[in-house]
Design an enzyme around this catalytic site. Sequence first.
Site, short mmCIF file in Angstrom:
data_model
loop_
_atom_site.label_atom_id
_atom_site.label_comp_id
_atom_site.label_asym_id
_atom_site.label_seq_id
_atom_site.Cartn_x
_atom_site.Cartn_y
_atom_site.Cartn_z
N ASP A 158 -8.12 5.44 -9.91
CA ASP A 158 -7.75 5.88 -8.56
C ASP A 158 -6.58 6.85 -8.74
O ASP A 158 -6.01 6.95 -9.83
CB ASP A 158 -7.35 4.67 -7.70
CG ASP A 158 -7.00 5.05 -6.26
OD1 ASP A 158 -7.53 6.07 -5.77
OD2 ASP A 158 -6.20 4.35 -5.63
N SER A 159 -6.19 7.50 -7.65
CA SER A 159 -5.00 8.36 -7.72
C SER A 159 -3.73 7.52 -7.82
O SER A 159 -2.69 8.03 -8.20
CB SER A 159 -4.94 9.23 -6.46
OG SER A 159 -4.87 8.40 -5.32
N CYS B 289 -11.83 4.88 -5.74
CA CYS B 289 -11.22 5.89 -4.87
C CYS B 289 -12.34 6.57 -4.09
O CYS B 289 -13.26 7.13 -4.70
CB CYS B 289 -10.48 6.89 -5.75
SG CYS B 289 -9.82 8.31 -4.88
N GLU C 1 2.05 3.95 -1.83
CA GLU C 1 2.57 4.13 -3.18
C GLU C 1 3.98 3.54 -3.31
O GLU C 1 4.39 3.14 -4.39
CB GLU C 1 2.59 5.62 -3.56
CG GLU C 1 1.21 6.18 -3.88
CD GLU C 1 0.54 5.52 -5.09
OE1 GLU C 1 1.15 5.49 -6.17
OE2 GLU C 1 -0.58 4.99 -4.93
N CYS D 94 -10.36 4.60 2.52
CA CYS D 94 -9.48 4.98 1.40
C CYS D 94 -8.94 3.68 0.86
O CYS D 94 -8.54 2.80 1.63
CB CYS D 94 -8.33 5.86 1.91
SG CYS D 94 -7.00 6.08 0.70
N HIS E 259 -6.32 2.87 -0.52
CA HIS E 259 -4.90 2.56 -0.24
C HIS E 259 -4.71 1.87 1.12
O HIS E 259 -3.66 1.30 1.37
CB HIS E 259 -4.07 3.85 -0.20
CG HIS E 259 -3.72 4.42 -1.55
ND1 HIS E 259 -4.64 5.06 -2.34
CD2 HIS E 259 -2.55 4.46 -2.22
CE1 HIS E 259 -4.02 5.48 -3.45
NE2 HIS E 259 -2.76 5.12 -3.40
N1 DGL Z 1 -7.23 5.92 -2.82
C1 DGL Z 1 -7.93 7.12 -2.59
C2 DGL Z 1 -9.18 6.97 -1.73
O1 DGL Z 1 -9.77 5.91 -1.71
C3 DGL Z 1 -7.21 8.43 -2.40
C4 DGL Z 1 -5.79 8.50 -1.96
C5 DGL Z 1 -5.23 9.89 -2.25
O2 DGL Z 1 -4.83 10.09 -3.39
O3 DGL Z 1 -5.22 10.75 -1.35
O4 DGL Z 1 -9.61 7.89 -1.12
#
Ligand code: DGL
Length: 257
Positions: free
Chosen positions: A7-8, A70, A148, A180, A182
Amino acid sequence: MKIGFFDSGIGGLSLVGYARTKLPDADFIFYADTDNVPYGTKTKEEITALSDKAASFLISKGAEAIVIACNTATSAAAPYLRNKYNIPIIGIEPAVKPAVKIPGHKRILVIATPFTVKEKKLHDLVDRVDIEHRVDMLPTPELVKFAEHGEFESDKVKEYLEDCFKELDKEDYCAVVCGCTHFIHFKKVFLDIFGPNIAVLDGGKGTVNNLCRHIKGEGYQVNKEQSGKTSYYRSGREITDKDTLEFYKMVIKHAAE
Ligand code: DGL
């Protein structure tokens, strides 16, 4: 079997946590591309190049299957990665399918990164399953930054989300779909804003269940030397400092609550 996740940033940890409950003996490697977070405001080419780097790193460390933990990277790069690498590559998608099965006619709000919201993949999914046209889509990019920092329930988060949702008639909604990885961490705030009856859905469990079906179908086996170990990397550098590892543990626990 060794399974790689990327993931990011911290979003993908919820999948790692759930996967651990399903595959207690497998080895996991988690790659958080924190040098390049956020992905959701980048171009398709940029996200594809970063996803490729993550996947090739995980394979160099022995990953025999990869979970793209992600939604943004899945929308941008899943077909490219599947074409390039000859191992199972499991993507995630927003939980629109279970959401549209919720009985009644109330609306469904899908929140995701700007990239996911404008990409064809999500629109195709909605066109396919949202027969009654109940789904609305909204980008909420600042949540990635809050997540984050481990800031999940602060006043600032609440103010930000209230502002994002100000045009919506909260009573009209029966579900918030976290498109997402996150975003599941903000469940409490969604419940505060939309009320206790709102369903908050994400695609993490479905993705891990899909991984399990996939690898078991491919003759998944635990080797004797495997111990259910998880190692964590930040854009290719192994994480060894105690504070970050503790933070990751807290994030995994928080996502399961
Ligand atoms: N966690 C990621 C997702 O599911 C991306 C978050 C990001 O880096 O913008 O889309």
